[in-house]
Design a protein around this motif. Structure first.
Motif, PDB file in Angstrom:
ATOM      1  N   VAL A  71       0.839  -1.204   0.000  1.00 21.07           N
ATOM      2  CA  VAL A  71       0.000   0.000   0.000  1.00 21.07           C
ATOM      3  C   VAL A  71       0.870   1.248   0.000  1.00 21.07           C
ATOM      4  O   VAL A  71       0.621   2.201  -0.759  1.00 21.07           O
ATOM      5  N   GLN A  72       1.894   1.241   0.818  1.00 18.82           N
ATOM      6  CA  GLN A  72       2.802   2.392   0.877  1.00 18.82           C
ATOM      7  C   GLN A  72       3.524   2.575  -0.460  1.00 18.82           C
ATOM      8  O   GLN A  72       3.712   3.696  -0.935  1.00 18.82           O
ATOM      9  N   SER A  73       3.921   1.467  -1.088  1.00 19.65           N
ATOM     10  CA  SER A  73       4.610   1.546  -2.372  1.00 19.65           C
ATOM     11  C   SER A  73       3.697   2.103  -3.461  1.00 19.65           C
ATOM     12  O   SER A  73       4.107   2.961  -4.253  1.00 19.65           O
ATOM     13  N   VAL A  74       2.458   1.640  -3.506  1.00 21.42           N
ATOM     14  CA  VAL A  74       1.520   2.133  -4.525  1.00 21.42           C
ATOM     15  C   VAL A  74       1.195   3.600  -4.289  1.00 21.42           C
ATOM     16  O   VAL A  74       1.158   4.404  -5.239  1.00 21.42           O
ATOM     17  N   LEU A  75       0.966   3.983  -3.037  1.00 21.58           N
ATOM     18  CA  LEU A  75       0.677   5.393  -2.744  1.00 21.58           C
ATOM     19  C   LEU A  75       1.869   6.286  -3.088  1.00 21.58           C
ATOM     20  O   LEU A  75       1.696   7.390  -3.616  1.00 21.58           O
ATOM     21  N   SER A  76       3.068   5.803  -2.788  1.00 19.29           N
ATOM     22  CA  SER A  76       4.268   6.577  -3.146  1.00 19.29           C
ATOM     23  C   SER A  76       4.412   6.682  -4.662  1.00 19.29           C
ATOM     24  O   SER A  76       4.855   7.717  -5.180  1.00 19.29           O
ATOM     25  N   GLY A  77       4.045   5.628  -5.367  1.00 19.21           N
ATOM     26  CA  GLY A  77       4.092   5.670  -6.829  1.00 19.21           C
ATOM     27  C   GLY A  77       3.137   6.701  -7.400  1.00 19.21           C
ATOM     28  O   GLY A  77       3.490   7.465  -8.310  1.00 19.21           O
ATOM     29  N   PHE A  78       1.907   6.740  -6.845  1.00 20.34           N
ATOM     30  CA  PHE A  78       0.954   7.752  -7.305  1.00 20.34           C
ATOM     31  C   PHE A  78       1.428   9.162  -6.958  1.00 20.34           C
ATOM     32  O   PHE A  78       1.254  10.090  -7.754  1.00 20.34           O
ATOM     33  N   ALA A  79       2.049   9.324  -5.796  1.00 19.05           N
ATOM     34  CA  ALA A  79       2.576  10.644  -5.412  1.00 19.05           C
ATOM     35  C   ALA A  79       3.700  11.069  -6.360  1.00 19.05           C
ATOM     36  O   ALA A  79       3.777  12.237  -6.765  1.00 19.05           O
ATOM     37  N   ALA A 133       8.804  10.485 -13.041  1.00 22.83           N
ATOM     38  CA  ALA A 133       7.800   9.589 -13.618  1.00 22.83           C
ATOM     39  C   ALA A 133       8.304   8.152 -13.649  1.00 22.83           C
ATOM     40  O   ALA A 133       7.561   7.213 -13.350  1.00 22.83           O
ATOM     41  N   PHE A 134       9.557   7.972 -13.983  1.00 20.05           N
ATOM     42  CA  PHE A 134      10.137   6.625 -14.013  1.00 20.05           C
ATOM     43  C   PHE A 134      10.135   6.013 -12.609  1.00 20.05           C
ATOM     44  O   PHE A 134       9.811   4.830 -12.431  1.00 20.05           O
ATOM     45  N   ALA A 135      10.473   6.794 -11.603  1.00 15.36           N
ATOM     46  CA  ALA A 135      10.453   6.307 -10.230  1.00 15.36           C
ATOM     47  C   ALA A 135       9.026   5.955  -9.806  1.00 15.36           C
ATOM     48  O   ALA A 135       8.797   4.954  -9.122  1.00 15.36           O
ATOM     49  N   GLY A 136       8.068   6.764 -10.215  1.00 16.23           N
ATOM     50  CA  GLY A 136       6.670   6.478  -9.884  1.00 16.23           C
ATOM     51  C   GLY A 136       6.183   5.183 -10.502  1.00 16.23           C
ATOM     52  O   GLY A 136       5.508   4.378  -9.841  1.00 16.23           O
ATOM     53  N   VAL A 137       6.541   4.949 -11.750  1.00 14.60           N
ATOM     54  CA  VAL A 137       6.149   3.691 -12.407  1.00 14.60           C
ATOM     55  C   VAL A 137       6.825   2.506 -11.723  1.00 14.60           C
ATOM     56  O   VAL A 137       6.210   1.456 -11.502  1.00 14.60           O
ATOM     57  N   GLY A 138       8.075   2.676 -11.329  1.00 12.14           N
ATOM     58  CA  GLY A 138       8.779   1.600 -10.626  1.00 12.14           C
ATOM     59  C   GLY A 138       8.152   1.292  -9.280  1.00 12.14           C
ATOM     60  O   GLY A 138       8.024   0.118  -8.900  1.00 12.14           O
ATOM     61  N   LEU A 139       7.750   2.318  -8.547  1.00 10.89           N
ATOM     62  CA  LEU A 139       7.092   2.097  -7.261  1.00 10.89           C
ATOM     63  C   LEU A 139       5.744   1.419  -7.444  1.00 10.89           C
ATOM     64  O   LEU A 139       5.356   0.546  -6.650  1.00 10.89           O
ATOM     65  N   GLY A 143       4.848  -2.217  -5.880  1.00  9.24           N
ATOM     66  CA  GLY A 143       3.651  -2.435  -5.061  1.00  9.24           C
ATOM     67  C   GLY A 143       2.766  -3.517  -5.642  1.00  9.24           C
ATOM     68  O   GLY A 143       2.214  -4.341  -4.908  1.00  9.24           O
ATOM     69  N   GLY A 144       2.634  -3.528  -6.958  1.00  7.35           N
ATOM     70  CA  GLY A 144       1.836  -4.574  -7.596  1.00  7.35           C
ATOM     71  C   GLY A 144       2.464  -5.942  -7.443  1.00  7.35           C
ATOM     72  O   GLY A 144       1.774  -6.937  -7.187  1.00  7.35           O
ATOM     73  N   LYS A 145       3.762  -6.024  -7.565  1.00  9.87           N
ATOM     74  CA  LYS A 145       4.468  -7.306  -7.437  1.00  9.87           C
ATOM     75  C   LYS A 145       4.327  -7.857  -6.030  1.00  9.87           C
ATOM     76  O   LYS A 145       4.018  -9.033  -5.832  1.00  9.87           O
ATOM     77  N   VAL A 146       4.532  -7.002  -5.037  1.00  6.09           N
ATOM     78  CA  VAL A 146       4.433  -7.454  -3.650  1.00  6.09           C
ATOM     79  C   VAL A 146       2.972  -7.730  -3.298  1.00  6.09           C
ATOM     80  O   VAL A 146       2.660  -8.704  -2.601  1.00  6.09           O
ATOM     81  N   GLY A 147       2.057  -6.902  -3.790  1.00  9.04           N
ATOM     82  CA  GLY A 147       0.642  -7.082  -3.494  1.00  9.04           C
ATOM     83  C   GLY A 147       0.071  -8.367  -4.066  1.00  9.04           C
ATOM     84  O   GLY A 147      -0.803  -9.000  -3.484  1.00  9.04           O
TER      85      GLY A 147
END
Length: 157
Positions: A71-79, A133-139, A143-147
């Motif tokens: 959840v933290q990874s996905v939220l950080s990615g959106f941020a 943007a690249f960092a956001g896509v990676g995050l 998050g998707g991989k771990v989720g």
């Protein structure tokens, strides 16, 4: 004469071509390839001193991502993607502003310096936007991989 230098040296059909006669007295010929064989042997001996193969997969460091909060990874990615969008808006505004307000100075160094500064501002802004943007896509991917439970054990066991 200078005129003789401008004339062609060889003319087609002017005379029959002269063919060199082969010598009748052919002595012992040199051995073909002996120098090449020696050089190839030296190259092979030198190659045996160096490691040429690529590193194997076992030498890679394994990373355990099971303790990452998805959840933290996905939220950080959106941020990060939101920040990249804001940066992109800023770069677009700067580009439009530079296009609407060209430099009116007649002094050549001022024209060149302003062109350089505009290029630096737009280039660094674009770089910042792309990296964010690249960092956001990676995050988001992390998050998707771990989720989805795909990142528990990187060793593949």
């Amino acid at each position: 004469d200078v005129i003789d230098e401008l004339l062609p040296r060889f003319r087609r059909g002017a005379a029959e071509p002269v063919v060199a006669a082969e010598p009748d007295d052919a002595g012992p010929a040199a051995e073909v390839g002996t120098i090449n064989d020696k050089l190839l042997a030296e190259i092979e001996a030198a190659k045996s001193q160096y490691r040429i193969e690529a590193p194997q997969e076992e030498e890679r460091e394994l990373v355990d991502v099971s303790d990452v909060n998805p959840v933290q990874s996905v939220l950080s990615g959106f941020a990060a993607l939101a920040a990249a969008y804001v940066f992109w808006l800023g770069v677009s505004f700067a580009a439009e502003s530079f296009a609407e307000h060209p430099v009116t100075s007649e002094f050549y160094p001022i024209q060149r310096i302003s062109t350089i500064m505009r290029t630096v501002v737009l280039g660094l802004g674009t770089l910042l936007t792309g990296l964010t943007a690249f960092a956001g896509v990676g995050l988001l991917a992390l998050g998707g991989k771990v989720g989805l439970g795909l990142g528990g054990d990187e060793a593949g066991e």
